[in-house]
Design a protein around this motif. Structure first.
Motif, short mmCIF file in Angstrom:
data_model
loop_
_atom_site.label_atom_id
_atom_site.label_comp_id
_atom_site.label_asym_id
_atom_site.label_seq_id
_atom_site.Cartn_x
_atom_site.Cartn_y
_atom_site.Cartn_z
N ASN A 103 0.83 -1.20 0.00
CA ASN A 103 0.00 0.00 0.00
C ASN A 103 0.86 1.25 0.00
O ASN A 103 0.63 2.19 -0.75
CB ASN A 103 -0.92 0.02 1.23
N VAL A 104 1.88 1.26 0.85
CA VAL A 104 2.72 2.45 0.94
C VAL A 104 3.54 2.61 -0.34
O VAL A 104 3.79 3.71 -0.80
CB VAL A 104 3.65 2.36 2.17
N ALA A 105 3.97 1.49 -0.93
CA ALA A 105 4.81 1.57 -2.13
C ALA A 105 4.01 1.92 -3.38
O ALA A 105 4.60 2.28 -4.40
CB ALA A 105 5.52 0.23 -2.34
N LEU A 106 2.70 1.81 -3.31
CA LEU A 106 1.87 1.99 -4.50
C LEU A 106 2.13 3.29 -5.27
O LEU A 106 2.32 3.24 -6.49
CB LEU A 106 0.39 1.88 -4.11
N PRO A 107 2.20 4.45 -4.62
CA PRO A 107 2.46 5.67 -5.40
C PRO A 107 3.80 5.60 -6.13
O PRO A 107 3.93 6.10 -7.24
CB PRO A 107 2.48 6.78 -4.35
N ALA A 122 9.29 2.27 1.25
CA ALA A 122 8.04 2.04 1.98
C ALA A 122 8.31 1.55 3.39
O ALA A 122 7.73 2.03 4.36
CB ALA A 122 7.17 1.04 1.21
N SER A 123 9.21 0.57 3.51
CA SER A 123 9.44 0.04 4.86
C SER A 123 10.13 1.05 5.74
O SER A 123 9.93 1.05 6.96
CB SER A 123 10.19 -1.29 4.81
N GLN A 124 10.93 1.95 5.16
CA GLN A 124 11.53 3.01 5.98
C GLN A 124 10.44 3.89 6.58
O GLN A 124 10.47 4.25 7.76
CB GLN A 124 12.46 3.89 5.13
N TRP A 125 9.45 4.24 5.75
CA TRP A 125 8.37 5.08 6.25
C TRP A 125 7.53 4.36 7.29
O TRP A 125 7.10 4.96 8.27
CB TRP A 125 7.50 5.57 5.09
N LEU A 126 7.30 3.07 7.08
CA LEU A 126 6.53 2.32 8.05
C LEU A 126 7.25 2.31 9.39
O LEU A 126 6.64 2.45 10.45
CB LEU A 126 6.33 0.87 7.57
N GLU A 127 8.59 2.20 9.32
CA GLU A 127 9.38 2.19 10.55
C GLU A 127 9.30 3.55 11.24
O GLU A 127 9.13 3.63 12.45
CB GLU A 127 10.82 1.88 10.20
N ARG A 128 9.38 4.61 10.44
CA ARG A 128 9.33 5.95 11.01
C ARG A 128 8.03 6.18 11.76
O ARG A 128 7.98 6.92 12.73
CB ARG A 128 9.44 6.97 9.88
N GLN A 146 -3.55 1.33 13.28
CA GLN A 146 -2.49 0.88 12.37
C GLN A 146 -2.79 1.33 10.95
O GLN A 146 -1.93 1.82 10.23
CB GLN A 146 -2.39 -0.65 12.39
N ARG A 147 -4.06 1.16 10.57
CA ARG A 147 -4.45 1.50 9.21
C ARG A 147 -4.19 2.99 8.93
O ARG A 147 -3.66 3.35 7.89
CB ARG A 147 -5.94 1.22 9.03
N GLN A 148 -4.56 3.85 9.86
CA GLN A 148 -4.37 5.27 9.62
C GLN A 148 -2.90 5.63 9.58
O GLN A 148 -2.50 6.50 8.82
CB GLN A 148 -5.11 6.11 10.67
N ARG A 149 -2.08 4.95 10.37
CA ARG A 149 -0.65 5.27 10.32
C ARG A 149 -0.05 4.79 9.01
O ARG A 149 0.83 5.46 8.43
CB ARG A 149 0.07 4.70 11.52
N VAL A 150 -0.48 3.63 8.52
CA VAL A 150 -0.01 3.16 7.22
C VAL A 150 -0.49 4.12 6.13
O VAL A 150 0.25 4.46 5.20
CB VAL A 150 -0.50 1.73 6.93
N ALA A 151 -1.74 4.60 6.27
CA ALA A 151 -2.26 5.55 5.28
C ALA A 151 -1.42 6.82 5.28
O ALA A 151 -1.14 7.40 4.22
CB ALA A 151 -3.71 5.89 5.59
N LEU A 152 -1.00 7.25 6.46
CA LEU A 152 -0.16 8.42 6.57
C LEU A 152 1.19 8.17 5.89
O LEU A 152 1.71 9.03 5.17
CB LEU A 152 0.04 8.75 8.05
N ALA A 153 1.75 7.00 6.11
CA ALA A 153 3.02 6.65 5.45
C ALA A 153 2.87 6.73 3.95
O ALA A 153 3.72 7.24 3.24
CB ALA A 153 3.46 5.25 5.88
#
Lengths: 236, 177, 425
Positions: A103-107, A122-128, A146-153
């Motif tokens: 999801n995060v890598a999609l863009p 993507a995984s760097q942002w998830l970690e952040r 969790q979903r909203q934080r992933v959406a933010l990432a």
């Protein structure tokens, strides 16, 4: 004063034949966090969608990085959104069938970046944002926070100039609300992105640098010295 | 709640001097008014008369009285009883803004009233912003965060009232017009 | 709520006038009409007495081949059943919500079952009965206008009669001799629908089990290696709901088996029997034309089922898709993902079906030897396999699947509008 990252002038738009916005002006400067508040039905979400270029308002102009969104076709607006804007909605921002990482890598994948590089960013942002544990979890199985934080990432991964969030804490309880709102603002600030945050929750709005309060489709003029102008605003 | 009850609670962990009691009170309860030494000693005196505290040691070093006080078994019982009780809910809540709104409607009309409500709202929003920023500063204690949360909740409640008052006044204006 | 819920009350509780419901009622009605008609035809054929049949369709009249025709009709009933199932599933999320509301209001499982059955059974029963009536009318009308086949059972062709042997004009002129096939058809379709409705009440809370599936396994393995967003979406969606596109894929594969087998059998039989006798006695061409007619009908029903299943999936995903488009995902990516979700299971199934149909039919009959354009000769070369025709069938099936996906993807324009973002839950 530098040019605003995002601005609109005289935006008028209807929703379902009832007037939603009756003439709104707004400037968002680089790195600023602006909260758009107001009771339900005041047109907040419609304004946000106009700012994102998802809706073209009936009247008025929206400028994203100096580009007039009305003058540009739907495909180019979508491209601009991909490059300069990150969006977080109340529900459904993520694709439920994809994992957190995907999801995060999609863009990034949509811009043609190679898979390995996209996933690494993507995984760097998830970690952040503290949700690296759900990198391989399917989005439909994550908790609301969790979903909203992933959406933010995902909103931040393409280093946008502005993040637009529509009631990002709407589906969360007050503790999770506080956390997500705080993280949204600090993550965006660290990434150098401005934030426009639509919320009905005054406590979430308190995280912003300033507030734009909509009442019946217009912005409240809160400068107490402008008595006459306030009269006009409030009367109409 | 009296100052005496608060002191009993502070003494429950061990004996303390009056001076330390004042310092501990002020640091644990940042939202409350600071205690004056006179208040502390007066309250301790009352507690001692009722047998709820007793003097533990009396040092007379050159300088002021350094009496240490200690809670008694009767004091512990009184403390436990008070802690177990639910705080009485206020019968009337003072709302100075509501008073002003009523008077504004009478004296100056709807436009000015709504204008005033907008200003009240704006002031509270600014205060909420300050409290939120302060809450997230590094080094903030738990007590300070709790106090800030409480203030935020009350300001939030005020804002809801302001919004609904404004709506009602608008509707009222519509009926009159 | 009373302890026993009357059927009238159950019906009232079940009825809602939302657009989804209307679509579901009409879809169920039409598809159960088709299913019942097919079942009745198959049963009716099996019920015919030996040696008593006069029919323009010689495979029907011939006692030996009638069973095969019934079997073929049942095969065509498979995609019809799939279509019925798909139309019944339309709007299933709203229906489940409604059931949950009723349960929260105090309804017990039995009462919920009554409501579900009442909701389903009416359009299905009405549709099935309608199908019977239409089938009977069609046969009766056609019987009035057709003459029996020339030279069959000693009946001579009247002067001036026209011999039509094109596939579309070949229709049964056997009225169902016994009374039980229509009842069996209506009864079994209705009972099946009622049973499915009653069973669905059990799964109100937890979503349907994630049963193991080959498609889910393969898609789950390949997805982590894809970089293309449309392919990634397609693979993850296949893993999430494999049966949406694997069931239609299997049906298309079945159609491929039938098509390739009959193509080969046609060629082999035609070669062995010889061109002259083939054209003289239209038994053979009629039989094969019927097979291809049935295959075409089956493929058509399959395509319809696919369109319904895909459109339902698109509508269910509307909020996610609208949010994706609002975030900047191009609509073409979503459209391609839907097409890939259809074709990734369909193409292997079709190719496998072509291979199986071709291989088994050739193995079954063996290949004759001789000059292809001339006569059989014991030591001539083997007659060529109909690669060209097989390829055409394969391409046609893939095109049908692609078209179905494209038709369903037109719904995407509506489901990705900004106002879909406001739809709660």
């Amino acid at each position: 004063m530098t040019e605003p990252v995002l601005s609109c002038r005289g935006v008028i738009h209807d929703y379902d034949e009832t007037p939603a916005l009756l003439g709104v002006d707004l400037d968002v400067h680089e790195g600023e966090v602006v909260a758009i508040t107001g009771p339900s039905g005041s047109g907040k979400s419609t304004l946000l969608l106009c700012l994102a270029g998802v809706i073209v308002p009936r009247e008025g102009s929206v400028l994203l990085g100096g580009v007039d969104l009305r003058a540009v076709g739907e495909r180019n607006r979508a491209a601009l959104r991909r490059q300069s804007v990150g969006i977080v909605f109340q529900y459904g921002t993520l694709v439920p069938e994809l994992t957190g990482e995907e999801n995060v890598a999609l863009p990034l994948l949509l811009s043609g970046r190679p898979r390995a590089e996209a996933l690494k960013t993507a995984s760097q942002w998830l970690e952040r944002l503290g949700v690296e544990s759900v990198a391989r979890t399917t989005a439909s199985r994550m908790s609301g926070g969790q979903r909203q934080r992933v959406a933010l990432a995902r909103a931040l991964v393409a280093t946008p100039r502005v993040v637009l969030a529509d009631e990002p804490t709407g589906a969360l309880d007050s503790v999770a609300s506080d956390l997500v709102a705080g993280e949204l603002v600090s993550a965006a600030r660290n990434a150098g992105a401005a934030v426009v945050l639509v919320t009905h929750d005054a406590r979430v709005a308190a995280f912003a640098d300033r507030e734009v309060h909509l009442w019946d489709g217009r912005v409240d003029d809160t400068d107490p010295s402008i008595g006459a102008a306030a009269d006009q605003q409030v009367l109409q | 709640m009296t100052t005496g009850h608060v002191l009993l609670g502070l003494l429950s962990r061990g004996q303390q001097h009056g001076y330390d009691l004042k310092r501990q009170h002020d640091s644990l309860f940042p939202a409350a008014k600071e205690l004056a030494f006179g208040q502390v000693y007066a309250a301790l005196g009352r507690l001692r008369d009722r047998g709820l505290v007793e003097e533990a040691a009396r040092e007379r070093v050159d300088g002021p009285d350094r009496t240490a006080y200690r809670i008694t078994p009767a004091g512990r019982e009184e403390l436990a009883t008070w802690l177990a009780r639910v705080e009485p809910l206020p019968v009337r809540a003072a709302n100075p803004v509501a008073t002003k709104v009523t008077l504004l409607l009478l004296a100056e009309g709807v436009q000015r009233t709504v204008e005033h409500l907008v200003r009240e709202r704006s002031a509270r929003v600014d205060r909420m912003r300050e409290l939120t920023a302060a809450k997230h500063m590094p080094g903030t204690t738990l007590q300070e965060v709790l106090a800030a949360d409480h203030a935020l909740a009350h300001l939030d409640a005020d804002l809801r009232w302001i919004d609904s008052a404004r709506r009602r006044i608008h509707d009222l204006e519509g009926e009159i017009a | 709520m009373s302890a026993t819920l009357g059927w009238a009350d159950a019906l009232w509780l079940a009825r809602r006038r939302t657009p989804n419901d209307r679509l579901r009622y009409w879809g169920s009605l039409l598809s159960s009409a088709i299913t019942a008609a097919l079942l009745c035809t198959a049963a009716g054929l099996l019920a015919l007495q030996q040696g008593s049949v006069i029919s323009r369709i010689q495979v029907v009249a011939d006692d030996g081949t009638r069973g095969g025709v019934a079997f073929a009709v049942l095969l065509v009933a498979l995609p019809a059943l799939h279509l019925t199932g798909q139309t019944w599933k339309l709007g299933s999320i709203e229906r489940r919500d409604r059931m949950r509301q009723l349960r929260d209001a105090g309804a017990g499982t039995d009462q919920l079952r009554r409501v579900a059955v009442a909701d389903t059974v009416i359009p299905v029963a009405v549709g099935a009965t309608l199908g019977m009536i239409l089938l009977g009318l069609t046969i009766a009308v056609l019987n009035m206008s057709r003459q029996p086949a020339p030279g069959y059972h000693g009946v001579a062709l009247p002067a001036g009669a026209v011999d039509i042997s094109a596939a579309m004009a070949v229709v049964p002129n056997v009225v169902t001799a016994s009374w039980w096939p229509p009842l069996l058809a209506v009864g079994s379709v209705t009972a099946g629908a009622a049973a499915a409705a009653a069973r669905s009440v059990r799964h109100l809370d937890h979503p349907s089990h994630r049963r193991p599936s080959l498609a889910r396994f393969v898609a789950g393995r390949v997805a982590p290696r894809t970089a293309r967003p449309d392919l990634l979406l397609a693979l993850r969606r296949i893993a999430d709901e494999p049966r949406t596109t694997t069931r239609p894929a299997l049906l298309l594969g079945l159609a491929a088996v039938v098509a390739t087998a009959s193509t080969w059998l046609n060629r082999q039989a035609r070669f062995v029997i010889g061109e002259e006798q083939w054209t003289a006695d239209d038994y053979y061409s009629q039989a094969y034309n019927l097979v291809w007619l049935a295959t075409a009908v089956g493929i058509g029903l399959c395509a319809l089922g696919l369109v319904v299943a895909l459109s339902d999936a698109v509508v269910r995903r509307r909020r996610t898709d609208a949010a994706a488009v609002a975030a900047g995902v191009p609509a073409t990516t979503l459209r391609r993902a839907l097409t890939l979700q259809t074709l990734l299971p369909a193409i292997p199934a079709i190719l496998l079906g072509l291979a199986i149909g071709g291989a088994t039919s050739v193995a079954f009959t063996g290949r004759s030897r001789g000059d292809w354009l001339g006569d059989p000769a014991a030591n001539g070369p083997l007659i060529p396999l109909p690669w060209g025709l097989w390829a055409i069938w394969g391409v046609a099936l893939i095109v049908v699947a692609t078209l179905a996906a494209l038709i369903a993807s037109t719904a995407l324009t509506r489901t990705t509008q900004p106002d879909q973002l406001r739809v709660p839950a």
